[in-house]
Design an enzyme around this catalytic site. Structure first.
Site, PDB file in Angstrom:
ATOM      1  N   ASP A  23       6.438 107.028  30.613  1.00 17.16           N
ATOM      2  CA  ASP A  23       5.686 106.411  29.349  1.00 17.16           C
ATOM      3  C   ASP A  23       4.559 107.002  28.945  1.00 17.16           C
ATOM      4  O   ASP A  23       4.260 107.552  27.772  1.00 17.16           O
ATOM      5  CB  ASP A  23       5.295 105.063  29.710  1.00 17.16           C
ATOM      6  N   GLU A  32      16.846 106.150  33.067  1.00 13.76           N
ATOM      7  CA  GLU A  32      16.303 105.123  33.376  1.00 13.76           C
ATOM      8  C   GLU A  32      16.045 104.809  34.962  1.00 13.76           C
ATOM      9  O   GLU A  32      17.110 104.738  35.725  1.00 13.76           O
ATOM     10  CB  GLU A  32      16.964 103.772  32.732  1.00 13.76           C
ATOM     11  N   SER A  87       6.419 100.712  25.663  1.00 13.14           N
ATOM     12  CA  SER A  87       5.108 101.183  26.190  1.00 13.14           C
ATOM     13  C   SER A  87       3.834 100.815  25.392  1.00 13.14           C
ATOM     14  O   SER A  87       2.968 101.770  25.057  1.00 13.14           O
ATOM     15  CB  SER A  87       5.146 102.859  26.057  1.00 13.14           C
TER      16      SER A  87
HETATM   17  C1  GLA Z   1       8.713 101.528  32.835  1.00  9.86           C
HETATM   18  C2  GLA Z   1       7.776 102.454  33.544  1.00  9.86           C
HETATM   19  C3  GLA Z   1       8.269 103.909  33.528  1.00  9.86           C
HETATM   20  C4  GLA Z   1       9.958 103.780  34.081  1.00  9.86           C
HETATM   21  C5  GLA Z   1      10.826 103.088  33.142  1.00  9.86           C
HETATM   22  C6  GLA Z   1      12.198 102.819  33.958  1.00  9.86           C
HETATM   23  O1  GLA Z   1       8.837 101.962  31.486  1.00  9.86           O
HETATM   24  O2  GLA Z   1       6.848 102.286  33.230  1.00  9.86           O
HETATM   25  O3  GLA Z   1       7.452 104.506  34.363  1.00  9.86           O
HETATM   26  O4  GLA Z   1       9.997 103.775  35.514  1.00  9.86           O
HETATM   27  O5  GLA Z   1      10.308 101.583  33.390  1.00  9.86           O
HETATM   28  O6  GLA Z   1      12.680 103.868  33.529  1.00  9.86           O
END
Ligand code: GLA
Length: 391
Positions: free
Chosen positions: A175, A37, A129
């Site tokens: 994502d 993450e 997402s």
């Molecule tokens: C969000 C962002 C991703 C990533 C996560 C953390 O989902 O869209 O690109 O950085 O946070 O891991």
């Protein structure tokens, strides 16, 4: 999956019958990140998987060059003219498809006209997402309708660009990549710097992935997210005193980091960098233990990831911490952590199938007592990336 017939009916009610012109249907999933993450924009590894639920897009050609946008999730619907597309807060969710059309036009493609109906099954703002899913399904659907190549990595990059530039959220690639490139029963090991990837079979056997939605609305997430990114860039600049070529934290080994971390002047920035370097290593450790099907070890890595996101990266919140703490009290749980950007949203846990009912009852109750919020839980299967659905 939403009832296709009902959606087609809805489509015709809003847009009319239109004789022989067929309605085509596309689907892009949501995603859950299993570990890794806040590593993607640092050029590190992530390990996400596509969900079986996501965003449906029904689309039919029309002759006048206009684009009709509607969603079963929001009241706002209208036909837009697609010259000079710009971000407009009043257009709310429509800014995502508008951004995709804009980006396709930038590439020299003349898009249109179409009537489009979206239907999303991902709770908005839950960290699963929903926006990447909407972007990717729009790009894939429009390119298919236009008879253009649909390279999914390219679609992921195009969608990320829309999020970064049109929407203004400086997210990494994870994502959009997971939503485009997902594969049933597989997670994706992705190196975000080079976009090298591998589909890794995820065999939990009796262990299920359980998503817990805190239903805590993510406040100020975009500014806090962009601030974390800036802190990582600060850390890189400080470390360039020793590594002039360094451009991303993900290029450092654990040893290099521990030897030279003192070069990072600000203590908070040092904590952020420590999380990133160690979290990338946890993804690689996860690959080792999962290869041996050692789910207990993977569960421990999930817990270490959560603790680091809580103490070093500081992107959890009371609700996420309470939920993870309560989930870990249930016998039969191997691991639990926040997933996605943080500051609210969801947790993901690895739970024995016999313990799922107890988890939902007990954690649901205690979580509500401690936070005043009602949690939702989904036992999740891993699904495919974006694709066309047979009507
Ligand atoms: C969000 C962002 C991703 C990533 C996560 C953390 O989902 O869209 O690109 O950085 O946070 O891991």
């Amino acid at each position: 999956m939403a009832d296709l017939q009902a959606l087609q009916q809805q489509f015709k009610e809003w847009y009319g019958e239109e004789g022989a012109v067929p309605i085509r249907i596309f689907h892009a999933p949501g995603r859950v990140n299993l570990i890794g993450e806040h590593t993607d924009y640092n050029g590190g590894y992530v390990f996400p998987a596509a969900l079986t639920f996501g965003t449906m897009m029904l689309i039919r050609k029309r002759d006048d060059g206009q684009v009709g946008l509607a969603s079963t999730n929001f009241p706002l619907r209208k036909h837009i003219s697609i010259s000079n597309l710009t971000f407009d807060p009043a257009d709310d969710w429509m800014n995502y498809p508008k951004g995709i059309i804009h980006e396709l036009q930038q590439r020299g493609l003349s898009v249109g006209g179409y009537d489009i109906l979206f239907s999303g099954a991902i709770p908005n703002g839950s960290g699963l997402s929903s926006s990447a899913s909407l972007e990717v399904v729009t790009a894939f659907g429009l390119l298919t309708m236009e008879g253009q190549p649909t390279d999914k990595v390219d679609i992921a990059l195009l969608s990320q660009k829309v999020e970064n530039e049109f929407i203004g959220v400086k997210c990494g690639i994870m994502d959009q990549f997971a939503v485009a490139m997902g594969k049933k029963d597989h997670a994706i090991l992705l190196m975000c710097d080079t976009l090298e990837y591998k589909h890794v079979p995820f065999q939990g056997g009796a262990y299920k992935l359980v998503i817990g939605n805190t239903n805590k609305k993510r406040g100020l997430v975009d500014s806090a997210y962009n601030e974390r990114r800036a802190q990582c860039e600060r850390a890189v600049r400080d470390l360039q005193a020793q590594f002039p070529e360094l451009s991303l934290l993900g290029q450092l080994t654990l040893e290099q980091f521990s030897t030279y971390q003192h070069l990072i002047k600000d203590e908070v920035v040092r904590k952020r960098a420590k999380h990133v370097v160690e979290e990338i290593d946890r993804v690689l450790q996860s690959m080792n233990v999962l290869e041996k099907n050692d789910l207990e070890a993977f569960g421990r890595l999930m817990v270490a990831s959560h603790e680091s996101l809580r103490d070093l990266y500081e992107v959890t919140c009371l609700e996420l911490d309470v939920m993870v703490e309560e989930i870990l009290k249930i016998p039969g749980v191997l691991g639990s952590r926040m997933t996605g950007a943080g500051f609210g949203g969801c947790t993901v846990s690895l739970v024995h199938e016999d313990a799922v009912a107890q988890l939902i009852e007990q954690v649901g109750r205690v979580y509500n007592e401690k936070t005043g919020l009602t949690a939702d839980f989904y036992v999740c299967d891993i699904g495919d990336g974006v694709k066309e659905i047979e009507a």
